[in-house]
Design a protein around this motif. Structure first.
Motif, PDB file in Angstrom:
ATOM      1  N   SER A  42      -4.013  -9.690   8.367  1.00 20.44           N
ATOM      2  CA  SER A  42      -3.475 -10.971   8.013  1.00 20.44           C
ATOM      3  C   SER A  42      -5.035 -11.699   7.208  1.00 20.44           C
ATOM      4  O   SER A  42      -6.240 -12.139   8.413  1.00 20.44           O
ATOM      5  CB  SER A  42      -3.321 -11.025   8.807  1.00 20.44           C
ATOM      6  N   GLY A  43      -4.381 -12.894   6.218  1.00 23.42           N
ATOM      7  CA  GLY A  43      -5.909 -13.701   6.050  1.00 23.42           C
ATOM      8  C   GLY A  43      -7.367 -13.564   5.387  1.00 23.42           C
ATOM      9  O   GLY A  43      -7.842 -14.391   4.722  1.00 23.42           O
ATOM     10  N   SER A  44      -7.438 -12.168   4.855  1.00 21.83           N
ATOM     11  CA  SER A  44      -8.448 -12.030   4.470  1.00 21.83           C
ATOM     12  C   SER A  44      -8.047 -11.812   2.995  1.00 21.83           C
ATOM     13  O   SER A  44      -7.107 -11.829   2.400  1.00 21.83           O
ATOM     14  CB  SER A  44      -8.734 -10.158   4.315  1.00 21.83           C
ATOM     15  N   TYR A  45      -9.182 -11.628   2.070  1.00 22.07           N
ATOM     16  CA  TYR A  45      -8.983 -11.546   0.476  1.00 22.07           C
ATOM     17  C   TYR A  45      -9.133 -10.060  -0.082  1.00 22.07           C
ATOM     18  O   TYR A  45     -10.227 -10.176   0.515  1.00 22.07           O
ATOM     19  CB  TYR A  45      -9.980 -13.173  -0.089  1.00 22.07           C
ATOM     20  N   GLY A  46      -8.878 -10.372  -1.250  1.00 23.84           N
ATOM     21  CA  GLY A  46      -9.441  -9.216  -2.154  1.00 23.84           C
ATOM     22  C   GLY A  46      -8.749  -9.622  -3.759  1.00 23.84           C
ATOM     23  O   GLY A  46      -8.306 -10.313  -4.463  1.00 23.84           O
ATOM     24  N   LEU A  47      -9.631  -8.789  -4.051  1.00 28.65           N
ATOM     25  CA  LEU A  47      -9.806  -8.863  -6.274  1.00 28.65           C
ATOM     26  C   LEU A  47      -8.350  -7.661  -6.852  1.00 28.65           C
ATOM     27  O   LEU A  47      -8.521  -6.836  -5.576  1.00 28.65           O
ATOM     28  CB  LEU A  47     -10.901  -8.546  -6.417  1.00 28.65           C
ATOM     29  N   LEU A  48      -7.544  -8.149  -7.510  1.00 29.13           N
ATOM     30  CA  LEU A  48      -6.957  -6.885  -7.841  1.00 29.13           C
ATOM     31  C   LEU A  48      -7.135  -7.278  -9.574  1.00 29.13           C
ATOM     32  O   LEU A  48      -6.990  -8.122 -10.060  1.00 29.13           O
ATOM     33  CB  LEU A  48      -5.161  -7.688  -7.709  1.00 29.13           C
ATOM     34  N   ASP A  49      -7.096  -6.476 -10.492  1.00 26.21           N
ATOM     35  CA  ASP A  49      -7.206  -6.824 -12.029  1.00 26.21           C
ATOM     36  C   ASP A  49      -5.388  -6.089 -12.299  1.00 26.21           C
ATOM     37  O   ASP A  49      -4.755  -5.700 -12.273  1.00 26.21           O
ATOM     38  CB  ASP A  49      -7.611  -5.466 -12.810  1.00 26.21           C
ATOM     39  N   VAL A  50      -4.849  -7.339 -13.046  1.00 23.20           N
ATOM     40  CA  VAL A  50      -4.373  -7.328 -14.059  1.00 23.20           C
ATOM     41  C   VAL A  50      -4.890  -6.887 -16.050  1.00 23.20           C
ATOM     42  O   VAL A  50      -4.895  -7.431 -16.059  1.00 23.20           O
ATOM     43  CB  VAL A  50      -3.406  -8.222 -14.283  1.00 23.20           C
ATOM     44  N   THR A  51      -4.458  -5.723 -16.517  1.00 23.43           N
ATOM     45  CA  THR A  51      -4.399  -5.476 -17.321  1.00 23.43           C
ATOM     46  C   THR A  51      -3.696  -5.198 -18.031  1.00 23.43           C
ATOM     47  O   THR A  51      -2.348  -4.837 -17.516  1.00 23.43           O
ATOM     48  CB  THR A  51      -4.817  -3.634 -17.430  1.00 23.43           C
ATOM     49  N   LEU A  52      -4.015  -5.396 -19.388  1.00 25.01           N
ATOM     50  CA  LEU A  52      -2.752  -5.706 -20.389  1.00 25.01           C
ATOM     51  C   LEU A  52      -2.768  -4.973 -21.326  1.00 25.01           C
ATOM     52  O   LEU A  52      -4.008  -4.747 -21.808  1.00 25.01           O
ATOM     53  CB  LEU A  52      -1.653  -6.773 -21.116  1.00 25.01           C
ATOM     54  N   PRO A 108       0.931  -0.822   0.013  1.00 22.74           N
ATOM     55  CA  PRO A 108       0.023  -0.405   0.102  1.00 22.74           C
ATOM     56  C   PRO A 108       0.819   0.830   0.074  1.00 22.74           C
ATOM     57  O   PRO A 108       1.726   0.903   0.988  1.00 22.74           O
ATOM     58  CB  PRO A 108      -0.710   0.264   0.926  1.00 22.74           C
ATOM     59  N   HIS A 109       0.088   2.427  -0.306  1.00 26.53           N
ATOM     60  CA  HIS A 109       0.624   3.653   0.150  1.00 26.53           C
ATOM     61  C   HIS A 109       1.853   3.658   1.165  1.00 26.53           C
ATOM     62  O   HIS A 109       0.256   3.513   1.896  1.00 26.53           O
ATOM     63  CB  HIS A 109       0.371   4.510  -0.599  1.00 26.53           C
ATOM     64  N   ASP A 110       3.079   4.531   1.099  1.00 23.14           N
ATOM     65  CA  ASP A 110       3.447   4.793   2.523  1.00 23.14           C
ATOM     66  C   ASP A 110       3.071   3.852   3.404  1.00 23.14           C
ATOM     67  O   ASP A 110       3.298   3.797   4.538  1.00 23.14           O
ATOM     68  CB  ASP A 110       2.750   5.931   2.703  1.00 23.14           C
ATOM     69  N   MET A 111       3.569   2.316   3.339  1.00 25.37           N
ATOM     70  CA  MET A 111       3.215   1.402   3.822  1.00 25.37           C
ATOM     71  C   MET A 111       4.356   0.148   3.283  1.00 25.37           C
ATOM     72  O   MET A 111       4.774   0.309   2.941  1.00 25.37           O
ATOM     73  CB  MET A 111       2.383   0.256   3.816  1.00 25.37           C
ATOM     74  N   PRO A 112       4.806  -0.272   4.867  1.00 22.61           N
ATOM     75  CA  PRO A 112       5.166  -1.607   4.190  1.00 22.61           C
ATOM     76  C   PRO A 112       4.989  -2.979   2.880  1.00 22.61           C
ATOM     77  O   PRO A 112       4.331  -2.916   3.217  1.00 22.61           O
ATOM     78  CB  PRO A 112       6.220  -2.543   5.435  1.00 22.61           C
ATOM     79  N   ALA A 113       5.643  -3.869   2.393  1.00 19.68           N
ATOM     80  CA  ALA A 113       4.671  -4.267   1.547  1.00 19.68           C
ATOM     81  C   ALA A 113       4.369  -5.655   2.327  1.00 19.68           C
ATOM     82  O   ALA A 113       4.628  -5.773   3.139  1.00 19.68           O
ATOM     83  CB  ALA A 113       5.792  -5.359   0.568  1.00 19.68           C
ATOM     84  N   ILE A 114       3.375  -6.855   1.077  1.00 16.40           N
ATOM     85  CA  ILE A 114       2.290  -6.749   2.458  1.00 16.40           C
ATOM     86  C   ILE A 114       2.528  -8.722   1.866  1.00 16.40           C
ATOM     87  O   ILE A 114       2.135  -8.304   0.416  1.00 16.40           O
ATOM     88  CB  ILE A 114       0.841  -6.838   2.713  1.00 16.40           C
ATOM     89  N   PRO A 115       3.232  -9.643   2.322  1.00 16.74           N
ATOM     90  CA  PRO A 115       2.674 -11.209   1.534  1.00 16.74           C
ATOM     91  C   PRO A 115       1.519 -10.940   0.812  1.00 16.74           C
ATOM     92  O   PRO A 115       0.531 -11.516   1.695  1.00 16.74           O
ATOM     93  CB  PRO A 115       3.149 -11.791   2.532  1.00 16.74           C
ATOM     94  N   ILE A 116       1.759 -11.534   0.091  1.00 14.63           N
ATOM     95  CA  ILE A 116      -0.037 -12.439  -0.886  1.00 14.63           C
ATOM     96  C   ILE A 116       0.725 -13.719  -1.443  1.00 14.63           C
ATOM     97  O   ILE A 116       1.324 -13.726  -1.743  1.00 14.63           O
ATOM     98  CB  ILE A 116      -0.424 -11.683  -1.630  1.00 14.63           C
ATOM     99  N   ARG A 117      -0.716 -14.689  -1.550  1.00 18.94           N
ATOM    100  CA  ARG A 117      -1.057 -15.636  -1.871  1.00 18.94           C
ATOM    101  C   ARG A 117      -1.542 -15.219  -3.392  1.00 18.94           C
ATOM    102  O   ARG A 117      -2.477 -14.114  -3.227  1.00 18.94           O
ATOM    103  CB  ARG A 117      -1.697 -16.690  -1.100  1.00 18.94           C
ATOM    104  N   VAL A 158       0.701 -11.837   6.566  1.00 24.09           N
ATOM    105  CA  VAL A 158       0.774 -10.438   8.000  1.00 24.09           C
ATOM    106  C   VAL A 158       1.333  -9.227   7.969  1.00 24.09           C
ATOM    107  O   VAL A 158       2.068  -9.506   7.197  1.00 24.09           O
ATOM    108  CB  VAL A 158       2.211 -11.664   8.956  1.00 24.09           C
ATOM    109  N   SER A 159      -0.413  -8.529   8.040  1.00 18.34           N
ATOM    110  CA  SER A 159       0.498  -7.301   7.958  1.00 18.34           C
ATOM    111  C   SER A 159      -0.367  -6.729   9.367  1.00 18.34           C
ATOM    112  O   SER A 159      -1.315  -7.035   9.898  1.00 18.34           O
ATOM    113  CB  SER A 159      -1.398  -7.052   6.845  1.00 18.34           C
TER     114      SER A 159
END
Length: 145
Positions: A118-128, A70-79, A110-111
């Motif tokens: 931590s453990g919650s889900y979300g959606l991300l789009d990848v646009t080519l 996220p902006h101005d935050m440390p990176a969060i590992p994701i599956r 872990v966040s």
């Protein structure tokens, strides 16, 4: 004769190998079931930089892991999983042959960031955008193709 038998066996195996996909699984996100797979297309793998220059980043790895920063935050590992049909083929929203989008389902590791528990889900789009030579996440994290 042996050569003909070998060719027949090889030809019989090719279609089954070409259509081989990882078995899809179902993940429920906010009351909606998503059919997903960890077999990610190679064209979306890599590190996406903010405006193509630096942090915050999104990284997508072949093993179905990565990071979301996220902006101005440390990176969060994701599956990471990709939205697929019942056969395991990734779904694409197609604008044209050179412009299309995949939907990823991510689980945050872990966040300490309350917006991404931590453990919650979300959606991300990848646009080519192949005609521009880039791939994009969140409309701002960019990777050159």
């Amino acid at each position: 004769m042996k050569l003909q038998i070998c060719l027949l066996v090889a030809l019989a195996l090719v279609p089954s190998m070409a259509g081989a996909q990882e078995n899809p699984e179902i993940i429920n996100l906010k009351g909606h079931d998503y059919t997903v797979s960890r077999a990610l297309p190679g064209e979306i793998l890599g590190k996406y930089l903010y405006e193509g220059k630096g942090e915050p980043i999104v990284e997508i790895r072949a093993d179905g892991t990565g990071v979301f920063q996220p902006h101005d935050m440390p990176a969060i590992p994701i599956r990471i999983w990709i939205d697929v049909d019942e056969k395991g083929t990734p779904r694409r929203e197609v604008g044209s042959e050179l412009r299309y989008r995949y939907t990823l389902l991510v689980q945050y590791g872990v966040s300490s960031n309350g917006n991404y528990p931590s453990g919650s889900y979300g959606l991300l789009d990848v646009t080519l955008l192949k005609d521009e030579g880039i791939a994009m996440v969140l409309g701002e994290r960019i990777r050159r193709l």
